[in-house]
Design an enzyme around this catalytic site. Sequence first.
Site, short mmCIF file in Angstrom:
data_model
loop_
_atom_site.label_atom_id
_atom_site.label_comp_id
_atom_site.label_asym_id
_atom_site.label_seq_id
_atom_site.Cartn_x
_atom_site.Cartn_y
_atom_site.Cartn_z
CB SER A 58 174.94 23.07 89.42
OG SER A 58 174.23 24.25 89.75
CB THR A 59 170.27 24.15 86.82
OG1 THR A 59 170.62 24.95 87.96
CG2 THR A 59 168.81 23.76 86.91
N GLY A 117 176.26 33.87 83.19
CA GLY A 117 177.71 34.02 83.21
C GLY A 117 178.34 33.68 84.54
N GLY A 118 177.53 33.11 85.45
CA GLY A 118 178.08 32.67 86.75
C GLY A 118 179.18 31.64 86.55
CD GLU A 146 176.11 29.84 79.66
OE1 GLU A 146 176.01 28.89 80.44
OE2 GLU A 146 176.13 31.02 80.05
C1 5RP Z 1 177.17 29.76 83.27
C2 5RP Z 1 175.78 30.18 83.54
C3 5RP Z 1 174.95 29.28 84.37
O1 5RP Z 1 173.90 28.80 83.58
C4 5RP Z 1 174.43 30.04 85.56
O2 5RP Z 1 175.55 30.52 86.29
C5 5RP Z 1 173.56 29.17 86.46
O3 5RP Z 1 174.32 28.16 87.05
P1 5RP Z 1 173.68 27.12 88.08
O4 5RP Z 1 172.67 26.32 87.34
O5 5RP Z 1 174.88 26.30 88.53
O6 5RP Z 1 173.08 27.91 89.21
O7 5RP Z 1 175.31 31.20 83.10
O8 5RP Z 1 177.89 30.74 82.60
#
Ligand code: 5RP
Length: 238
Positions: free
Chosen positions: A33-34, A105-106, A113
Amino acid sequence: MNPDLTKQLKQQVGLAAAQRVTSGMVVGLGTGSTAAFAIAELGRRLGTGELQNIRGIPTSFQASVLAKKHGVPLMTLDDLGDTEEIHVAIDGADEVDPVKNLIKGGGAAHTREKVVDSLAREFIVVVDSSKLVEKLGSTFPVPLEVLPMAVTPVTRAVKALGGEPELRMGVKKDGPVITDQGNMVLDVKFADIPDPAGLEKTLNNLPGVVENGLFVGVAHTILVGEVVAGVPQVREIL
Ligand code: 5RP
């Protein structure tokens, strides 16, 4: 933190990172999302003519969909050939420690990545202040992308290493999360990660593990969205 404020901080920090991109650059486009706010801002700047001739290398299906939506031209790593490079990558993180090591990895995109972010001349991490931790693993498990046929032996192996693995399940989809590469994700909680670099290597050495979410020594710049004296602002950790 209330969700509206978190969103505002993510937006501010995403915009701040996108402002650092200049015409002609090759940009690694992160996932989450960021990073999405950064991709949108790159598209906006291209649209006004403030920015020209940039090309993005997406870290996920989600990033490529967003790039297309916002008019950011895409290229692949193959297109870089022998001489071109990624000037900057902009990506989020789930945890950032005081020496800029990360858990990512969220969004289950950490394999691509890590490839793209680690190739960038400058990797800018964009996070809100809730992602800053004293020790990796304190708020977030370490995601492992695992070949589906190896989930059982990898589960056993990470338990032997002292981890508590959990197969990541889909939301609004029955069954496990399937990555862009067709693999599954084990989220592994460790009570303590005294040696992130060692654990990163150990986990990647387990047969069947494609990549893990520990990013050690990859990030150059951290941009943090935080509230100081009631005012949202962006701080840079160099
Ligand atoms: C995806 C990621 C994202 O960059 C991480 O989970 C952060 O996500 P967000 O900006 O939505 O908090 O590693 O695999």
